[in-house]
Design a protein around this motif. Structure first.
Motif, short mmCIF file in Angstrom:
data_model
loop_
_atom_site.label_atom_id
_atom_site.label_comp_id
_atom_site.label_asym_id
_atom_site.label_seq_id
_atom_site.Cartn_x
_atom_site.Cartn_y
_atom_site.Cartn_z
N LYS A 22 0.83 -1.21 0.00
CA LYS A 22 0.00 0.00 0.00
C LYS A 22 0.86 1.26 0.00
CE LYS A 22 -3.80 0.92 2.75
NZ LYS A 22 -4.60 0.56 3.96
N ALA A 23 1.91 1.24 0.83
CA ALA A 23 2.79 2.41 0.94
C ALA A 23 3.51 2.66 -0.38
CB ALA A 23 3.81 2.18 2.06
N PHE A 24 3.94 1.58 -1.01
CA PHE A 24 4.65 1.71 -2.28
C PHE A 24 3.73 2.29 -3.36
CE2 PHE A 24 6.18 -0.55 -6.26
CZ PHE A 24 7.15 0.41 -6.55
N ARG A 25 2.51 1.75 -3.36
CA ARG A 25 1.56 2.21 -4.37
C ARG A 25 1.22 3.69 -4.19
NH1 ARG A 25 -1.10 -0.53 -8.27
NH2 ARG A 25 -2.81 0.73 -9.05
N ALA A 26 1.05 4.08 -2.94
CA ALA A 26 0.73 5.49 -2.65
C ALA A 26 1.88 6.40 -3.07
CB ALA A 26 0.44 5.65 -1.16
N LEU A 27 3.09 5.95 -2.78
CA LEU A 27 4.27 6.73 -3.13
C LEU A 27 4.41 6.83 -4.65
CD1 LEU A 27 6.33 8.12 -1.35
CD2 LEU A 27 7.79 6.10 -1.53
N ALA A 28 4.17 5.71 -5.32
CA ALA A 28 4.26 5.68 -6.77
C ALA A 28 3.25 6.64 -7.39
CB ALA A 28 4.03 4.26 -7.28
N ARG A 29 2.07 6.64 -6.83
CA ARG A 29 1.02 7.53 -7.34
C ARG A 29 1.47 8.99 -7.22
NH1 ARG A 29 -4.22 6.28 -8.35
NH2 ARG A 29 -4.11 4.27 -7.34
N ASP A 41 13.47 15.31 -9.08
CA ASP A 41 14.00 14.15 -8.34
C ASP A 41 13.02 13.00 -8.32
OD1 ASP A 41 16.24 15.65 -7.74
OD2 ASP A 41 15.38 16.44 -5.88
N ALA A 42 11.87 13.17 -8.97
CA ALA A 42 10.82 12.16 -8.89
C ALA A 42 11.33 10.79 -9.35
CB ALA A 42 9.61 12.58 -9.72
N GLU A 43 12.12 10.82 -10.43
CA GLU A 43 12.60 9.54 -10.97
C GLU A 43 13.50 8.82 -9.96
OE1 GLU A 43 14.07 9.83 -14.91
OE2 GLU A 43 14.86 7.79 -14.93
N GLU A 44 14.41 9.59 -9.38
CA GLU A 44 15.33 9.00 -8.41
C GLU A 44 14.55 8.47 -7.20
OE1 GLU A 44 18.41 8.42 -9.27
OE2 GLU A 44 18.48 7.28 -7.39
N PHE A 82 17.71 -0.64 -11.82
CA PHE A 82 16.54 0.00 -12.41
C PHE A 82 16.91 0.83 -13.64
CE2 PHE A 82 15.48 -0.57 -7.90
CZ PHE A 82 14.43 -1.44 -8.06
N ASP A 83 18.23 1.00 -13.85
CA ASP A 83 18.63 1.78 -15.01
C ASP A 83 18.41 1.03 -16.31
OD1 ASP A 83 19.33 3.87 -13.40
OD2 ASP A 83 21.37 3.09 -13.08
N ALA A 84 18.10 -0.27 -16.19
CA ALA A 84 17.82 -1.04 -17.40
C ALA A 84 16.58 -0.53 -18.11
CB ALA A 84 17.65 -2.52 -17.05
N PHE A 85 15.76 0.19 -17.37
CA PHE A 85 14.55 0.73 -17.98
C PHE A 85 14.85 2.09 -18.60
CE2 PHE A 85 13.08 -2.32 -14.98
CZ PHE A 85 12.04 -2.94 -15.66
N ASP A 90 8.55 3.75 -18.43
CA ASP A 90 8.74 2.31 -18.61
C ASP A 90 8.80 1.61 -17.26
OD1 ASP A 90 8.90 2.79 -21.28
OD2 ASP A 90 11.09 2.73 -21.37
N LEU A 91 9.44 2.28 -16.33
CA LEU A 91 9.60 1.72 -14.98
C LEU A 91 8.23 1.54 -14.33
CD1 LEU A 91 11.98 0.90 -13.25
CD2 LEU A 91 12.08 3.22 -12.34
N PHE A 92 7.40 2.55 -14.46
CA PHE A 92 6.03 2.45 -13.92
C PHE A 92 5.27 1.33 -14.59
CE2 PHE A 92 4.79 5.51 -10.80
CZ PHE A 92 5.80 6.45 -10.82
N ASP A 93 5.42 1.26 -15.92
CA ASP A 93 4.71 0.21 -16.65
C ASP A 93 5.15 -1.17 -16.17
OD1 ASP A 93 3.44 2.15 -18.02
OD2 ASP A 93 4.48 1.85 -19.92
N ALA A 94 6.47 -1.30 -15.89
CA ALA A 94 6.98 -2.59 -15.46
C ALA A 94 6.35 -3.02 -14.14
CB ALA A 94 8.50 -2.52 -15.32
#
Ligand SMILES: [Zn+2]
Ligand SMILES: [Zn+2]
Length: 372
Positions: A22-29, A41-44, A82-85, A90-94
């Protein structure tokens, strides 16, 4: 230094698997580029959050971290990359599957269509109706857009159970992940025709040639567009069609120059006639019209024919036709003409040459008529 994954996700050390997710999803959002485009800095931050999630969502990895920290994970062979993306998208999609954050909410609207028509100035003044032909995606009439052969049932997609989405567990460079994808069988519809329409192969739409009458309003100018709402490509079932844009090109007319709603034309008048005065025919949009030249008409004099210009778009009032007098001095004189002009020239006095206007007024008029 890699940061403490509990701190990154903002969860306590005894957080449940559910809390971590849940925490990860909220942060990702919060960090999604659509939401947070202004944070460089959002990407980092998202990469950190993703790594924290990778560590804490795997019980074995989490236990290793709890006992030995990052050092223990690394010596155990864990190397997140994560730099492979290519991009953060793309990272979000993954992690979440494409469109997981509300990008695709429903059936897609049809695309717009653009066509060009060419009309002449007279048609632009009067308004005209034109037939335009164009290729467009239409709803399939055979299946009425639902993609099923008429009389055959549409069933719930077996592959996704009607949700339109699939959960797939994949192994990635940074561990095992569950991703959500659009169901490839029903393409996210959740329902599928047991027997696809044979006309459109189940798509519900097909490309066809369409003709349409377009009404061009009086007063339209070159380069203007007419928008016909909903006359573009058909949308997916349940979504509106796109729009049709008709670009209007107005052919140049060698007789008239358009200045807003006014038309300007030039009238050649031989110098003696300009001196004598005359009534001459000038071309108008509808044919011609007599115009009276006063004796002593000068080069550049402007005669205005009220209401003989273009109609104002959407209003009734028409502009004017301005006739600019171009006094032509005769060339290549015969002997007789030369003799006549010499005689005339001998008789000219100051009085013949004097203008009622001051030089200043003349200049102002010349400049004013150019600016108008
Ligand atoms: Zn069909
Ligand atoms: Zn499906």
């Amino acid at each position: 230094m890699p940061r403490d994954p509990y701190a990154v996700l903002g969860v306590p050390r005894d957080a449940s698997e559910q809390d971590i997710k849940k925490a990860f999803r909220a942060l990702a959002r919060e960090l999604h580029p659509d939401v947070n485009a202004h944070d460089p800095d959002a990407e980092e931050k998202f990469k950190q959050a993703a790594e924290a999630h990778e560590i804490l969502s795997d019980p074995q990895r989490r236990a290793t971290y709890d006992r030995f920290g990052h050092e223990g994970l690394r010596s155990g062979g864990y190397a997140p990359n994560f730099d492979a993306f290519g991009s953060i998208g793309d990272l979000f999609d993954a992690f979440f599957g494409s469109g997981a954050f509300g990008a695709r909410t429903g059936p897609e609207q049809g695309a717009d269509v653009a066509v060009t028509i060419e009309i002449d100035l007279h048609e632009a003044a009067e308004g005209v109706e034109r037939e335009v032909a164009f290729e467009a995606i239409d709803r399939c009439e055979h299946c009425r857009g639902n993609g099923a052969e008429p009389g055959t049932p549409i069933e719930t997609c077996e592959r996704c159970g009607g949700s339109g989405q699939l959960q797939a567990v994949t192994r990635t460079p940074f561990g095992q992940m569950v991703r959500t994808m659009i169901c490839d069988r029903c393409e996210g519809e959740g329902r599928i025709a047991s027997q696809p329409c044979r006309e459109c192969r189940g798509r519900g739409r097909r490309t066809g040639r369409r003709t349409l009458r377009v009404e061009v309003p009086p007063g339209i100018a070159d380069g203007q567009r007419i928008r016909l709402s909903g006359r573009g490509h058909a949308g997916e079932v349940g979504a509106p069609a796109g729009d049709l844009y008709v670009l209007v090109r107005v052919r140049e007319d060698e007789r008239f120059v358009r200045e807003g709603d006014d038309l300007v034309t030039a009238l050649d008048v031989a110098a003696p006639l300009a001196a004598l005065g005359a009534t001459l025919e000038v071309p108008t949009l509808d044919g011609s019209s007599p115009v009276a030249l006063a004796p002593g008409t000068q080069p550049g004099d402007v005669l205005t024919l009220k209401g003989q210009g273009m109609p104002a778009l959407g209003r009734g009032r028409r502009g004017d036709l301005r006739v600019v007098v171009n006094v032509v001095i005769p060339r290549r004189l015969s002997d007789e003409q030369r003799a006549l002009l010499e005689r005339l020239n001998m008789t000219l006095t100051e009085e013949n040459m004097r203008s009622q206007e001051s030089m200043f007024a003349k200049l102002r008029r010349a400049l004013g008529s150019q600016a108008a």
